[in-house]
Every structure is written in structure tokens, then in C-alpha cells.
Design a protein around this motif. Structure first.
Motif, PDB file in Angstrom:
ATOM      1  N   LEU B 215       0.837  -1.203   0.000  1.00 16.94           N
ATOM      2  CA  LEU B 215       0.000   0.000   0.000  1.00 16.94           C
ATOM      3  C   LEU B 215       0.874   1.256   0.000  1.00 16.94           C
ATOM      4  CD1 LEU B 215      -2.787  -0.996   2.560  1.00 16.94           C
ATOM      5  CD2 LEU B 215      -2.935  -0.939   0.068  1.00 16.94           C
ATOM      6  N   LEU B 216       1.903   1.243   0.859  1.00 21.99           N
ATOM      7  CA  LEU B 216       2.769   2.425   0.952  1.00 21.99           C
ATOM      8  C   LEU B 216       3.550   2.643  -0.333  1.00 21.99           C
ATOM      9  CD1 LEU B 216       4.122   2.140   4.604  1.00 21.99           C
ATOM     10  CD2 LEU B 216       2.505   3.814   3.717  1.00 21.99           C
ATOM     11  N   ALA B 217       3.863   1.551  -1.023  1.00 25.71           N
ATOM     12  CA  ALA B 217       4.685   1.668  -2.227  1.00 25.71           C
ATOM     13  C   ALA B 217       3.871   2.068  -3.446  1.00 25.71           C
ATOM     14  CB  ALA B 217       5.400   0.340  -2.493  1.00 25.71           C
ATOM     15  N   THR B 218       2.551   2.025  -3.360  1.00 29.28           N
ATOM     16  CA  THR B 218       1.749   2.293  -4.550  1.00 29.28           C
ATOM     17  C   THR B 218       0.847   3.519  -4.404  1.00 29.28           C
ATOM     18  OG1 THR B 218       0.137   0.686  -3.732  1.00 29.28           O
ATOM     19  CG2 THR B 218       1.693  -0.092  -5.379  1.00 29.28           C
ATOM     20  N   HIS B 219       0.961   4.209  -3.269  1.00 28.97           N
ATOM     21  CA  HIS B 219       0.156   5.420  -3.105  1.00 28.97           C
ATOM     22  C   HIS B 219       1.058   6.657  -3.078  1.00 28.97           C
ATOM     23  CE1 HIS B 219      -2.918   2.525  -1.949  1.00 28.97           C
ATOM     24  NE2 HIS B 219      -3.813   3.475  -2.141  1.00 28.97           N
ATOM     25  N   TYR B 220       0.599   7.703  -3.711  1.00 31.29           N
ATOM     26  CA  TYR B 220       1.394   8.926  -3.779  1.00 31.29           C
ATOM     27  C   TYR B 220       0.489  10.138  -3.576  1.00 31.29           C
ATOM     28  CZ  TYR B 220       4.483   5.765  -6.360  1.00 31.29           C
ATOM     29  OH  TYR B 220       5.257   4.716  -6.737  1.00 31.29           O
ATOM     30  N   ARG B 221       1.086  11.197  -3.055  1.00 31.29           N
ATOM     31  CA  ARG B 221       0.400  12.481  -3.100  1.00 31.29           C
ATOM     32  C   ARG B 221       1.063  13.272  -4.218  1.00 31.29           C
ATOM     33  NH1 ARG B 221       0.831  14.328   1.892  1.00 31.29           N
ATOM     34  NH2 ARG B 221      -1.297  13.901   2.522  1.00 31.29           N
ATOM     35  N   ILE B 222       0.274  13.759  -5.157  1.00 29.12           N
ATOM     36  CA  ILE B 222       0.839  14.549  -6.245  1.00 29.12           C
ATOM     37  C   ILE B 222       0.162  15.918  -6.235  1.00 29.12           C
ATOM     38  CG2 ILE B 222       1.413  12.545  -7.681  1.00 29.12           C
ATOM     39  CD1 ILE B 222      -1.042  13.025  -9.328  1.00 29.12           C
ATOM     40  N   SER B 223       0.974  16.932  -6.457  1.00 32.56           N
ATOM     41  CA  SER B 223       0.372  18.260  -6.543  1.00 32.56           C
ATOM     42  C   SER B 223       1.009  19.029  -7.687  1.00 32.56           C
ATOM     43  CB  SER B 223       0.532  19.007  -5.215  1.00 32.56           C
ATOM     44  OG  SER B 223       1.886  19.295  -4.997  1.00 32.56           O
ATOM     45  N   GLY B 224       0.249  19.927  -8.266  1.00 28.43           N
ATOM     46  CA  GLY B 224       0.734  20.686  -9.407  1.00 28.43           C
ATOM     47  C   GLY B 224      -0.330  21.665  -9.859  1.00 28.43           C
ATOM     48  N   PRO B 225      -0.115  22.268 -11.028  1.00 30.16           N
ATOM     49  CA  PRO B 225      -1.103  23.214 -11.544  1.00 30.16           C
ATOM     50  C   PRO B 225      -2.464  22.543 -11.676  1.00 30.16           C
ATOM     51  CG  PRO B 225       0.867  23.179 -12.919  1.00 30.16           C
ATOM     52  CD  PRO B 225       1.023  22.091 -11.923  1.00 30.16           C
ATOM     53  N   ARG B 226      -3.515  23.287 -11.466  1.00 33.92           N
ATOM     54  CA  ARG B 226      -4.854  22.733 -11.445  1.00 33.92           C
ATOM     55  C   ARG B 226      -5.166  21.975 -12.738  1.00 33.92           C
ATOM     56  NH1 ARG B 226     -10.418  24.165  -9.123  1.00 33.92           N
ATOM     57  NH2 ARG B 226     -11.561  22.669 -10.339  1.00 33.92           N
ATOM     58  N   ARG B 227      -5.713  20.802 -12.581  1.00 30.94           N
ATOM     59  CA  ARG B 227      -6.192  20.066 -13.751  1.00 30.94           C
ATOM     60  C   ARG B 227      -7.284  19.098 -13.349  1.00 30.94           C
ATOM     61  NH1 ARG B 227      -1.321  16.149 -15.631  1.00 30.94           N
ATOM     62  NH2 ARG B 227      -2.918  14.817 -16.524  1.00 30.94           N
ATOM     63  N   ASP B 228      -8.048  18.696 -14.339  1.00 28.82           N
ATOM     64  CA  ASP B 228      -9.162  17.797 -14.109  1.00 28.82           C
ATOM     65  C   ASP B 228      -8.625  16.388 -13.867  1.00 28.82           C
ATOM     66  OD1 ASP B 228     -11.495  16.512 -13.966  1.00 28.82           O
ATOM     67  OD2 ASP B 228     -12.215  17.063 -15.968  1.00 28.82           O
ATOM     68  N   HIS B 243      -8.859  20.818  -4.847  1.00 29.32           N
ATOM     69  CA  HIS B 243      -8.444  21.810  -5.837  1.00 29.32           C
ATOM     70  C   HIS B 243      -8.602  23.218  -5.284  1.00 29.32           C
ATOM     71  CE1 HIS B 243      -8.582  18.675  -8.939  1.00 29.32           C
ATOM     72  NE2 HIS B 243      -9.716  18.296  -8.370  1.00 29.32           N
ATOM     73  N   THR B 244      -7.645  24.067  -5.591  1.00 30.60           N
ATOM     74  CA  THR B 244      -7.857  25.501  -5.416  1.00 30.60           C
ATOM     75  C   THR B 244      -8.014  26.046  -6.839  1.00 30.60           C
ATOM     76  OG1 THR B 244      -5.543  26.121  -5.616  1.00 30.60           O
ATOM     77  CG2 THR B 244      -6.297  25.464  -3.436  1.00 30.60           C
ATOM     78  N   ASP B 245      -8.124  27.371  -6.977  1.00 29.81           N
ATOM     79  CA  ASP B 245      -8.309  27.855  -8.345  1.00 29.81           C
ATOM     80  C   ASP B 245      -7.081  27.621  -9.216  1.00 29.81           C
ATOM     81  OD1 ASP B 245      -7.001  29.578  -6.728  1.00 29.81           O
ATOM     82  OD2 ASP B 245      -7.858  31.421  -7.582  1.00 29.81           O
ATOM     83  N   ARG B 246      -5.919  27.430  -8.574  1.00 27.07           N
ATOM     84  CA  ARG B 246      -4.731  27.242  -9.397  1.00 27.07           C
ATOM     85  C   ARG B 246      -4.078  25.870  -9.249  1.00 27.07           C
ATOM     86  NH1 ARG B 246      -1.731  32.901  -8.501  1.00 27.07           N
ATOM     87  NH2 ARG B 246      -3.370  34.207  -9.398  1.00 27.07           N
ATOM     88  N   GLN B 247      -4.333  25.260  -8.114  1.00 31.05           N
ATOM     89  CA  GLN B 247      -3.543  24.064  -7.800  1.00 31.05           C
ATOM     90  C   GLN B 247      -4.440  22.849  -7.577  1.00 31.05           C
ATOM     91  OE1 GLN B 247      -1.723  23.881  -3.960  1.00 31.05           O
ATOM     92  NE2 GLN B 247       0.229  23.183  -4.782  1.00 31.05           N
ATOM     93  N   SER B 248      -3.929  21.677  -7.925  1.00 36.05           N
ATOM     94  CA  SER B 248      -4.615  20.433  -7.615  1.00 36.05           C
ATOM     95  C   SER B 248      -3.709  19.574  -6.758  1.00 36.05           C
ATOM     96  CB  SER B 248      -4.953  19.655  -8.887  1.00 36.05           C
ATOM     97  OG  SER B 248      -5.939  20.333  -9.616  1.00 36.05           O
ATOM     98  N   THR B 249      -4.268  18.964  -5.721  1.00 35.23           N
ATOM     99  CA  THR B 249      -3.518  18.012  -4.904  1.00 35.23           C
ATOM    100  C   THR B 249      -4.324  16.727  -4.859  1.00 35.23           C
ATOM    101  OG1 THR B 249      -2.670  19.820  -3.571  1.00 35.23           O
ATOM    102  CG2 THR B 249      -2.441  17.609  -2.673  1.00 35.23           C
ATOM    103  N   LEU B 250      -3.703  15.648  -5.289  1.00 38.99           N
ATOM    104  CA  LEU B 250      -4.416  14.376  -5.370  1.00 38.99           C
ATOM    105  C   LEU B 250      -3.669  13.300  -4.599  1.00 38.99           C
ATOM    106  CD1 LEU B 250      -4.885  14.271  -9.267  1.00 38.99           C
ATOM    107  CD2 LEU B 250      -6.416  15.318  -7.613  1.00 38.99           C
ATOM    108  N   VAL B 251      -4.428  12.352  -4.073  1.00 41.31           N
ATOM    109  CA  VAL B 251      -3.822  11.112  -3.595  1.00 41.31           C
ATOM    110  C   VAL B 251      -4.222  10.051  -4.595  1.00 41.31           C
ATOM    111  CG1 VAL B 251      -3.849   9.351  -1.808  1.00 41.31           C
ATOM    112  CG2 VAL B 251      -3.820  11.758  -1.169  1.00 41.31           C
TER     113      VAL B 251
END
Lengths: 130, 297
Positions: B215-228, B243-251
């Protein structure tokens, strides 16, 4: 005999921490050839960690040729890391100091130096794996 | 024997409410399994089904290769919530009871443990401290020499020292006997050290289960410019997104490397990983077409 401890905030997995602590003890001469590592039962009874975590760490150390497991007796140190790497520390430290001076002269503050070092270190480590 | 616990579409209904629904699990033997989830998620229901104290409303559950609650009761130990003991009975009475009720009772384990814990055999259980009572309940559970030991929130009521001592002794028993363990907790930190397999249960559903290392090896937090999030590669499964208006943070969960240079990629702690799955049910589920259990192994 050495005792392990765990740092839960380090972000390093428990099994890696055990491996690192054995390597460190070997480097610093706290573990010598012929010494016995704590048994799996002793480690889990002390740290409350999963026995498989300890087994995995010991297997990795065995794979590296640093220790060897004797069925029913224990896991023993078969190699030391002390002399080889200690001798290299001095020159390496000098190189690093020179590099640090250069970085400061270029206007980097402590935080930037650390960030640059870690980023480079991580990229290099990733390239090693790839 | 390579599977200790197997559930197929398992569900349990109380009146009109499903306490557990559509639970599919496959837990290999020799693991220490952490069952985590908020209070009321259905953890106790799942454990009671596993030890045969409840019968399923739907689906099936197999324990040590047989339907739960049949002949394998001697092979399964159960320590119920808050590690109950009989207040009026002495420590010695508890051991006698354990010996009488369990054909596989190992007297030497029991006496050795009681001696090491420094418990007075004549002491009534009601006068023991919470930590000592928990240790007594654990002693009964271990001494019957089960193949599977199930513990429901064993350390929730204990202070940090008693908690650590309890888990130390439990891990020692795992190292000594060939023992699989399932223990529930509403705190990830309780199980993080001791467990190597995790089941996350939220709102009566299994959100994720698997080897903690995987589980630990296959999950990531990624963040960057906002996108769908729909524009992500199909191999990346979104667990949570903000999401903010500019940034997206996903797990996300993915078996493959994340190649898109726009993302800053970081690893997750186990706690963050669990929280990402917990947050998922409370958010309005727009992408309902994604099967919730797809991440199960």
C-alpha cells in the motif's frame, strides 16, 4: 549486543531503520565479527513491531553478506564496515567542505544548500535504482 | 493453509441498517492484520462474523478454510472489546476456566506469562489495573494456542505505557507461536508498528485492504497546476482530490511510475493514506462508476 530503536517520524520504514542501525553499529565498531544480533523475539518484545519486519531486515543484512543466520542459534556478524569506510570519511568531508564554501560564495543560504543537496542526492539515488 | 480469512460479498443487517455490506476480503496466513476505521464503521461486526458470534445476512466468510463458527472454534481465539474479564473471579480462576474450556490449553504459557507479568493469582480481576486486565485477557487468548487470534480494540482503553506493553507481548507471541492476528483499532498509530496487513473499513464498507508495504509503495500524493482528475492516465486511480483555483492536490494509487513532470510527487504516511480513504465516503461521490473495491488485492 545492541538495542534497536525506532523513529516514527523519520519517514524511513521500520525495517530500513533496523538495517541502518546495524550498518551504523558496524561502521562505528559497536558490532564486531562474531557478535550475535538480538533475536527476532527479543526485538519484537522490545519494540512491539511485527516479527516479519525484523526477519526482513535480517534477511537483507544477510543478503549483503554482513551477517549470517545459524538455525536455532542466532544471527551473527560476519563482516565489519568499520575500517574501509572510516578511512574514506576524512577526504570526503574535505571535499564537502570545499563544496559548501563554494555554495555560500555563490550566495546560497543554509536552506537552499540543504534543498539542493537533498534534491541531488535523491535524483542520484533514483538513477541508481533505474 | 495459506488463507486465514476470506469473505465473499459478506454483509450483516440489523433491522433496516447494514452494519457491514458487500465485504470481500482475502487475508493470507501468518499476518498481523490491522482493521481500522472510525467508530461505528462495522469493525466489531466483521470480527464477530469472523469468530462465528454472528451469522451473515448475505455472502459468506471462511476462517482457516472452514465456514466461520463451525468446528474451528478451538483454533480461533477472541478477545472482545475492552478486554473483558470476570470481575469477581481471581486470576487463578480465569486460568482454570481457560484450561477447562479449551482443549488445546497450554498451561506452561499461561503460568509463565502470569509470573512474568507479576500478577497475584489470588487477586480478583476487578481489582487489577486496566493494563493488567488486558494482559490477563491476552494470556487467556494466547494460552489456548489458537491459529488465529482476533482482538477487538484491545488497546483503545489503555494508557500509552500499557498499550506498548500489550503490543510488545502480542508481538512476542506472534514470533513464538505460529499465529495469525486480526486486531481492530480506530487509531492508525496503534497498528502501524505491529501490523503488516491493513483493512480500512468506513461506513460499513471495506475501502482498501492489502499488505501495508505494498500500500505504501503504490500510493502517492501529487500536486501541481490545477487540472481535471479525469485527464489522468487510466493506471492512476484517484483516492482523494482537492483543488484551489490554481492548484490540484491528489492522492492516487498506481503501480506505475508517475512520469508527468508537472506533478510534485511525494510518499504518504500510513495515516495519511488511511485518511485519504476515509475522506472518500463523506465527499459526494461523483464518479460512482468507479468500483469502490477496485483497490483491493
Amino acid at each position: 549486543m545492541i538495542e534497536f530503536h525506532l523513529d516514527e517520524r523519520s519517514g524511513v520504514s521500520p525495517y530500513q531503520q533496523i538495517v541502518q542501525q546495524v550498518r551504523n553499529a558496524l561502521r562505528l565498531g559497536m558490532l564486531r565479527i562474531g557478535d550475535r544480533l538480538p533475536t527476532v523475539k527479543e526485538v519484537v518484545a522490545q519494540l512491539a513491531i511485527n516479527p516479519n519486519t525484523v526477519l526482513k531486515a535480517y534477511r537483507e543484512l544477510e543478503h549483503e553478506g554482513l551477517v549470517s543466520a545459524k538455525q536455532g542459534v542466532g544471527t551473527f556478524v560476519t563482516q565489519t564496515l568499520a575500517d574501509t569506510s572510516l578511512a574514506a570519511h576524512g577526504p570526503l568531508r574535505q571535499d564537502l567542505q570545499r563544496w559548501l564554501t563554494k555554495a555560500r560564495r555563490a550566495g546560497l543560504d543554509d536552506e537552499s544548500i540543504e534543498a539542493l543537496f537533498l534534491a541531488t542526492f535523491r535524483t542520484a539515488a533514483q538513477e541508481d535504482i533505474a | 493453509m495459506n488463507t486465514v480469512l476470506q469473505a465473499q460479498g459478506l454483509g450483516k443487517k440489523y433491522g433496516r441498517r447494514w452494519a457491514l455490506s458487500d465485504c470481500t476480503l482475502d487475508v493470507p496466513a501468518g499476518r498481523v492484520v490491522g482493521l481500522v476505521g472510525p467508530n461505528g464503521a462495522g469493525k466489531s461486526t466483521l470480527l464477530h462474523l469472523a469468530v462465528g458470534m454472528l451469522t451473515p445476512t448475505s455472502g459468506s466468510i471462511t476462517v482457516l478454510g472452514e465456514a466461520a463458527g463451525t468446528s474451528q472454534r478451538a483454533k480461533v481465539g477472541f478477545v472482545a472489546q475492552d478486554t473483558p474479564t470476570y470481575n469477581r473471579m481471581s486470576v487463578a480462576d480465569h486460568l482454570r476456566l481457560g484450561a477447562r474450556l479449551n482443549p488445546g490449553w497450554d498451561e506452561s504459557i499461561a503460568t509463565k506469562r502470569i509470573e512474568r507479568l507479576g500478577l497475584d493469582l489470588k487477586q480478583r480481576a476487578g481489582r487489577l489495573s486496566g493494563g493488567q486486565r488486558a494482559q490477563l485477557a491476552l494470556t487467556l487468548g494466547i494460552s489456548k494456542r489458537p491459529e488465529l487470534l482476533v482482538l477487538d480494540e484491545p488497546v483503545a482503553a489503555l494508557d500509552p505505557l500499557a498499550r506498548r506493553e500489550f503490543l510488545q507481548d502480542l508481538m512476542e507471541a506472534v514470533a513464538e507461536q505460529e499465529l495469525s492476528v486480526v486486531l481492530s483499532s480506530h487509531l492508525v498509530s496503534d497498528v502501524e508498528r505491529s501490523c503488516d496487513f491493513l483493512i480500512v473499513l468506513v461506513d460499513s464498507r471495506v475501502q482498501v485492504s492489502g499488505e501495508i508495504e505494498t500500500l505504501l509503495a503504490t500510493h502517492y500524493r501529487i500536486s501541481g497546476p490545477r487540472r481535471d482528475e479525469k485527464s489522468l492516465p487510466s493506471a492512476q486511480h484517484v483516492i482523494s482530490a482537492s483543488h484551489t483555483d490554481r492548484q490540484s492536490t491528489l492522492v492516487i494509487r498506481t503501480e506505475q511510475p508517475i512520469l508527468d513532470p508537472a506533478w510534485t510527487v511525494s510518499r504518504l504516511s500510513l495515516e495519511d493514506l488511511v485518511l485519504a480513504y476515509m475522506g472518500r465516503t463523506s465527499a459526494p461521490e461523483q464518479n460512482n462508476h468507479r468500483p469502490v473495491l477496485e483497490v483491493q488485492r
